[in-house]
Design a protein around this motif. Structure first.
Motif, PDB file in Angstrom:
ATOM      1  N   GLU A   1      35.969  32.956  46.994  1.00  0.00           N
ATOM      2  CA  GLU A   1      37.044  32.599  48.123  1.00  0.00           C
ATOM      3  C   GLU A   1      38.286  32.009  47.635  1.00  0.00           C
ATOM      4  O   GLU A   1      39.139  32.479  48.039  1.00  0.00           O
TER       5      GLU A   1
ATOM      6  N   ARG B   1      45.831  42.384  55.029  1.00  0.00           N
ATOM      7  CA  ARG B   1      44.470  42.104  54.762  1.00  0.00           C
ATOM      8  C   ARG B   1      44.037  42.366  53.248  1.00  0.00           C
ATOM      9  O   ARG B   1      44.605  43.382  52.876  1.00  0.00           O
TER      10      ARG B   1
ATOM     11  N   SER C   1      45.669  37.504  55.479  1.00  0.00           N
ATOM     12  CA  SER C   1      44.630  36.833  55.297  1.00  0.00           C
ATOM     13  C   SER C   1      43.494  37.616  54.568  1.00  0.00           C
ATOM     14  O   SER C   1      43.820  38.729  54.209  1.00  0.00           O
ATOM     15  N   TRP C   2      42.165  37.449  54.261  1.00  0.00           N
ATOM     16  CA  TRP C   2      41.286  37.935  53.605  1.00  0.00           C
ATOM     17  C   TRP C   2      39.902  37.847  54.530  1.00  0.00           C
ATOM     18  O   TRP C   2      39.715  37.128  55.184  1.00  0.00           O
ATOM     19  N   GLU C   3      38.989  38.780  54.361  1.00  0.00           N
ATOM     20  CA  GLU C   3      37.781  38.896  54.793  1.00  0.00           C
ATOM     21  C   GLU C   3      37.121  39.819  54.113  1.00  0.00           C
ATOM     22  O   GLU C   3      37.159  40.614  53.180  1.00  0.00           O
ATOM     23  N   TYR C   4      35.741  39.607  54.503  1.00  0.00           N
ATOM     24  CA  TYR C   4      34.482  40.486  53.773  1.00  0.00           C
ATOM     25  C   TYR C   4      34.572  41.879  54.883  1.00  0.00           C
ATOM     26  O   TYR C   4      34.785  41.595  55.947  1.00  0.00           O
ATOM     27  N   ALA C   5      34.124  42.589  53.921  1.00  0.00           N
ATOM     28  CA  ALA C   5      34.075  44.174  54.592  1.00  0.00           C
ATOM     29  C   ALA C   5      32.683  44.918  54.217  1.00  0.00           C
ATOM     30  O   ALA C   5      32.017  44.361  53.019  1.00  0.00           O
TER      31      ALA C   5
ATOM     32  N   GLU D   1      29.892  41.224  53.192  1.00  0.00           N
ATOM     33  CA  GLU D   1      29.352  40.090  54.154  1.00  0.00           C
ATOM     34  C   GLU D   1      28.149  39.618  54.270  1.00  0.00           C
ATOM     35  O   GLU D   1      27.750  38.630  54.149  1.00  0.00           O
TER      36      GLU D   1
ATOM     37  N   ASP E   1      41.884  33.820  48.220  1.00  0.00           N
ATOM     38  CA  ASP E   1      42.853  33.165  48.257  1.00  0.00           C
ATOM     39  C   ASP E   1      44.196  33.527  47.824  1.00  0.00           C
ATOM     40  O   ASP E   1      45.210  33.650  47.949  1.00  0.00           O
TER      41      ASP E   1
ATOM     42  N   PHE F   1      40.535  42.924  51.482  1.00  0.00           N
ATOM     43  CA  PHE F   1      39.182  42.895  51.929  1.00  0.00           C
ATOM     44  C   PHE F   1      38.275  42.940  50.849  1.00  0.00           C
ATOM     45  O   PHE F   1      38.502  43.588  49.577  1.00  0.00           O
TER      46      PHE F   1
ATOM     47  N   TYR G   1      37.942  44.311  45.513  1.00  0.00           N
ATOM     48  CA  TYR G   1      38.609  44.010  46.511  1.00  0.00           C
ATOM     49  C   TYR G   1      39.650  45.496  46.848  1.00  0.00           C
ATOM     50  O   TYR G   1      39.573  46.149  45.908  1.00  0.00           O
TER      51      TYR G   1
END
Length: 85
Positions: free
Chosen positions: A27, A74, A4-8, A12, A31, A76, A66
């Motif tokens: 986003e 992940r 998955s991915w997420e903000y770091a 954020e 993906d 990020f 990223y």
């Protein structure tokens, strides 16, 4: 665990201040990066050595930076730059 991915870090916070249309582009590209990393690192838990170098991705309105952390599965998003173009 699956990829998955997420903000770091500050990304954020920056995501809360940019226009929704720009964030949708970020986003969507994140993906795509997740799908690519998942295909490339099938045995991510057994990955040895340093993580791969991240990069910059240009999206309509700006760009983002990223980093891929293979053992955590992940991607990020570490920086978002909204330029409004």
């Amino acid at each position: 665990m699956s990829w998955s991915w997420e903000y770091a870090f500050g990304a954020e916070e920056a995501a809360r201040t940019v226009p929704r249309a720009f964030l949708t582009g970020v986003e969507a590209k994140a993906d795509e990066l997740v799908r690519a990393a998942e295909a490339l690192y099938i045995h991510s838990r057994g990955h040895e050595g340093a993580d791969v170098k991240g990069g910059d991705v240009i999206v309509p309105g700006g760009m983002f930076t990223y980093q891929v952390v293979v053992r955590r599965e992940r991607v990020f998003v570490v920086q978002i730059v909204y330029l409004g173009f």
